[in-house]
Motif scaffolding. Sequence first.
Motif, mmCIF file in Angstrom:
data_model
loop_
_atom_site.group_PDB
_atom_site.id
_atom_site.type_symbol
_atom_site.label_atom_id
_atom_site.label_comp_id
_atom_site.label_asym_id
_atom_site.label_seq_id
_atom_site.Cartn_x
_atom_site.Cartn_y
_atom_site.Cartn_z
ATOM 1 N N ILE A 88 5.839 4.172 4.827
ATOM 2 C CA ILE A 88 4.730 3.744 5.666
ATOM 3 C C ILE A 88 4.686 2.219 5.734
ATOM 4 N N CYS A 89 4.889 1.587 4.595
ATOM 5 C CA CYS A 89 4.881 0.125 4.507
ATOM 6 C C CYS A 89 5.943 -0.481 5.416
ATOM 7 N N ILE A 90 7.138 0.083 5.400
ATOM 8 C CA ILE A 90 8.244 -0.421 6.226
ATOM 9 C C ILE A 90 7.927 -0.225 7.707
ATOM 10 N N LEU A 91 7.420 0.953 8.057
ATOM 11 C CA LEU A 91 7.100 1.240 9.458
ATOM 12 C C LEU A 91 6.061 0.260 10.010
ATOM 13 N N LYS A 92 5.004 0.020 9.236
ATOM 14 C CA LYS A 92 3.946 -0.888 9.692
ATOM 15 C C LYS A 92 4.445 -2.331 9.742
ATOM 16 N N ALA A 93 5.253 -2.721 8.760
ATOM 17 C CA ALA A 93 5.778 -4.089 8.742
ATOM 18 C C ALA A 93 6.670 -4.347 9.948
#
Length: 281
Positions: A152-157
């Motif tokens: 999720i962190c990678i997708l949002k970043a």
Amino acid sequence: MLDQAALIIKKCHGLPLAISAIGGFLANKPKTATEWRKVNDRIRAELDMNPELRSIKTVLMRSYDGLPYHLKSAFLYMSIFPEDYKIKRKRLIRRWIAEGYCRGMHGMSAEEVGDRYFEELLDRSMILLLEEDTKYGGAIDSCQLHDIIREICILKAREENLAFTLEEGCCLSDAQGTIRHLAIGSNWKRDKDVLVESMLDLSHVRSLTVFGEWKPFFISDKMRFLRVLDLGDTFGLRDRHLDQIGQLLHLKYLSIRGCYDICCLPSCLGMKSEAPPNSGW
């Protein structure tokens, strides 16, 4: 097949929602090691594509959306670290400070504010405590990102053009527009053309983090606003490679911890740096 099941459970890190949803998803799949390996390798894509797993992403997105603004930036910044990477608390907080994500306020120093951010993310279960790295007295020395939360962190970043990692299988078209935080993974093939021939917009890069082998062409003349250069534990770094770092006028943080071939720092470096622990600096 048991090996693949163990890897999938490891990615869930005891998160009941994840275990339940992925278990239900696998129940409708052929019970073969090959099929389960595909799921394990493609969890990031499955979160987006499969309705049965989309509920995990929805709940975790709500956890992210519920973060205060200052914690969102601090959290997304952690997307630069590889899967299962042990993130040192002090290293992370010092980087937050150099980036301007936490500043002194209300009588608290910037480091104290960073400590509070760290604790808040821990209390919200956005980061995992590594109990083996808990110091005497209960102080937390390191953390990790839950594997699925990291996705999720990678997708949002990436959505916000905050961070991009050059790694095996990465798609350069995912890096739309300017990049603020660039990481180079240990498994990336070290393609000089990507950085030298401007295949990426590096004009607004504020941090460069290298894992694995160092190459001199990693630093581009276009990185005029670089504030953080983290080369900790890289190999192939020599004293002469540090000469060009003096041209980075905005640099606030330099880490060469674990780079044991470095014998001395060039005199042009006036910022706070992390030197190899056994170097005597």
